[in-house]
Design an enzyme around this catalytic site. Sequence first.
Site, PDB file in Angstrom:
ATOM      1  N   LYS A 139      48.176  21.448 -16.954  1.00 43.26           N
ATOM      2  CA  LYS A 139      47.005  21.820 -17.755  1.00 43.26           C
ATOM      3  C   LYS A 139      47.365  22.161 -19.191  1.00 43.26           C
ATOM      4  CE  LYS A 139      46.597  25.737 -14.770  1.00 43.26           C
ATOM      5  NZ  LYS A 139      47.902  26.357 -14.725  1.00 43.26           N
ATOM      6  N   LYS A 180      55.063  15.780 -14.279  1.00 44.06           N
ATOM      7  CA  LYS A 180      53.968  16.396 -13.518  1.00 44.06           C
ATOM      8  C   LYS A 180      52.720  16.543 -14.388  1.00 44.06           C
ATOM      9  CE  LYS A 180      53.610  21.034 -12.720  1.00 44.06           C
ATOM     10  NZ  LYS A 180      53.537  22.337 -12.072  1.00 44.06           N
ATOM     11  N   LYS A 214      61.123  25.412 -18.668  1.00 47.32           N
ATOM     12  CA  LYS A 214      60.194  26.073 -19.595  1.00 47.32           C
ATOM     13  C   LYS A 214      60.918  26.582 -20.823  1.00 47.32           C
ATOM     14  CE  LYS A 214      56.073  26.824 -17.002  1.00 47.32           C
ATOM     15  NZ  LYS A 214      54.929  27.635 -16.678  1.00 47.32           N
TER      16      LYS A 214
HETATM   17  N1  AQP Z   1      50.562  18.095 -10.976  1.00 44.59           N
HETATM   18  C1  AQP Z   1      50.465  18.840  -9.895  1.00 44.59           C
HETATM   19  N2  AQP Z   1      50.447  18.269  -8.674  1.00 44.59           N
HETATM   20  C2  AQP Z   1      50.333  19.043  -7.571  1.00 44.59           C
HETATM   21  N3  AQP Z   1      50.218  20.379  -7.582  1.00 44.59           N
HETATM   22  C3  AQP Z   1      50.222  20.991  -8.775  1.00 44.59           C
HETATM   23  N4  AQP Z   1      50.113  22.295  -9.132  1.00 44.59           N
HETATM   24  C4  AQP Z   1      50.170  22.385 -10.476  1.00 44.59           C
HETATM   25  N5  AQP Z   1      50.284  21.154 -11.022  1.00 44.59           N
HETATM   26  C5  AQP Z   1      50.332  20.271  -9.990  1.00 44.59           C
HETATM   27  C6  AQP Z   1      49.967  23.389  -8.187  1.00 44.59           C
HETATM   28  O1  AQP Z   1      48.912  24.226  -8.639  1.00 44.59           O
HETATM   29  C7  AQP Z   1      49.196  25.567  -8.253  1.00 44.59           C
HETATM   30  C8  AQP Z   1      48.965  26.489  -9.402  1.00 44.59           C
HETATM   31  O2  AQP Z   1      49.819  26.158 -10.444  1.00 44.59           O
HETATM   32  P1  AQP Z   1      49.951  27.132 -11.684  1.00 44.59           P
HETATM   33  O3  AQP Z   1      48.804  26.958 -12.565  1.00 44.59           O
HETATM   34  O4  AQP Z   1      50.158  28.526 -11.237  1.00 44.59           O
HETATM   35  O5  AQP Z   1      51.293  26.696 -12.362  1.00 44.59           O
HETATM   36  P2  AQP Z   1      51.889  25.315 -12.699  1.00 44.59           P
HETATM   37  O6  AQP Z   1      52.447  24.681 -11.476  1.00 44.59           O
HETATM   38  O7  AQP Z   1      52.825  25.554 -13.840  1.00 44.59           O
HETATM   39  O8  AQP Z   1      50.626  24.460 -13.166  1.00 44.59           O
HETATM   40  P3  AQP Z   1      50.434  23.694 -14.514  1.00 44.59           P
HETATM   41  O9  AQP Z   1      49.078  23.054 -14.471  1.00 44.59           O
HETATM   42  O10 AQP Z   1      51.592  22.802 -14.780  1.00 44.59           O
HETATM   43  O11 AQP Z   1      50.398  24.903 -15.544  1.00 44.59           O
HETATM   44  P4  AQP Z   1      51.122  25.066 -16.920  1.00 44.59           P
HETATM   45  O12 AQP Z   1      50.755  23.830 -17.703  1.00 44.59           O
HETATM   46  O13 AQP Z   1      50.584  26.313 -17.490  1.00 44.59           O
HETATM   47  O14 AQP Z   1      52.599  25.164 -16.626  1.00 44.59           O
HETATM   48  C9  AQP Z   1      50.622  25.618  -7.738  1.00 44.59           C
HETATM   49  O15 AQP Z   1      50.580  25.682  -6.320  1.00 44.59           O
HETATM   50  C10 AQP Z   1      51.208  24.293  -8.192  1.00 44.59           C
HETATM   51  O16 AQP Z   1      52.210  23.815  -7.299  1.00 44.59           O
END
Ligand code: AQP
Length: 337
Positions: free
Chosen positions: A203, A200, A118
């Site tokens: 969002k 990955k 990040k």
């Molecule tokens: N691509 C993914 N595949 C499987 N699991 C995923 N998770 C996120 N992306 C995937 C799981 O969703 C839960 C919540 O995630 P989060 O929103 O707290 O944080 P993150 O993992 O950083 O999700 P994003 O979508 O990638 O958010 P941003 O873009 O803001 O960084 C977790 O259990 C995660 O494992």
Amino acid sequence: MEQNTERKKVIFSGIQPTGVFTLGNYLGAIKNWKELQEDYNCIFSVVDLHAITVRQDPAALRKQTLDSVALLLASGIDPQKSVLFMQSHNSAHAELSWVLSCYTQFGELSRMTQFKDKSQRHADNINAGLFTYPVLMAADILLYKTDLVPVGVDQKQHLELARNIAERFNGVYGNVFTVPEPYIPKISAKVMSLADPEKKMSKSDENINGFISLLDDRDTIIRKFKRAVTDSDTCVRYAEGKSGINNLMSIYSSVSGKDFAAIEKEFEGKGYGDFKLCVGECVADALAPIREEFAKLSKDKAYLMSVCSEGAQFARRLSRRTLEKVYHKVGFVKAEN
Ligand code: AQP
């Protein structure tokens, strides 16, 4: 949460309101949460404190947080069975996080790969919160005497750190924290970006073709799958070096319940075009009821807020005892009022 489920194991999980949830969030987390709430005491939080480690527009964050609650409810999180609340509604998270940060080493935090990732992605804003994010996550978990934390591969390192902090604290002060175990769901999918299958699905991805949002309409979902990056082979099979097709097969398998062998058989003699269309339609069908339910729920702010305030009251009650114990152990004088 029902009172008669008191002896069930406690599960805590959080999700950041950093955008509309994606198919990755759904298949990797939310879909499992829905099932877990039948057998565990589940505490789910929309972790807005975590979200501001990356700069957010205040009005957008407020909307995304309420929409996140509506989406979780629309996806089947049942406030009669689980606790659902906004993290900033329970100040105990920030309070415990401070104490735990005094029991976490700089070197430990420096090794966290999410921080490294990040800080590369947000090189203009490498703030202290981004660095101490895993301490807040440890506080989230430890406040509720959590037994199990559902984790994806990306979160394993953070959970390990939470366990180390808990053990270190217990080593000094006795048995204060329950040391959480990872919960590996039976079916867990890591969903990759449709535009770059080495990455990955996220969002907050700037490329909207990389992710399927839970609120994308049917045509958009099918169009994004049709455009998904694959390879120059034409045969639908799971194999090394075919990350795009592997990702589509995992998604299709997760949504349809079919295994890879069955999928390969289904598409024998057919090309990628047929396969992509089929995956797109299957995902669109699966997400349609969530989108419909969201459309109703998101209009009812009073209901969303009532669910969250009830959840926060419960969360505050549960966490107060842990925080009081911690404050006592480290030597703070108890307030008299
Ligand atoms: N691509 C993914 N595949 C499987 N699991 C995923 N998770 C996120 N992306 C995937 C799981 O969703 C839960 C919540 O995630 P989060 O929103 O707290 O944080 P993150 O993992 O950083 O999700 P994003 O979508 O990638 O958010 P941003 O873009 O803001 O960084 C977790 O259990 C995660 O494992």
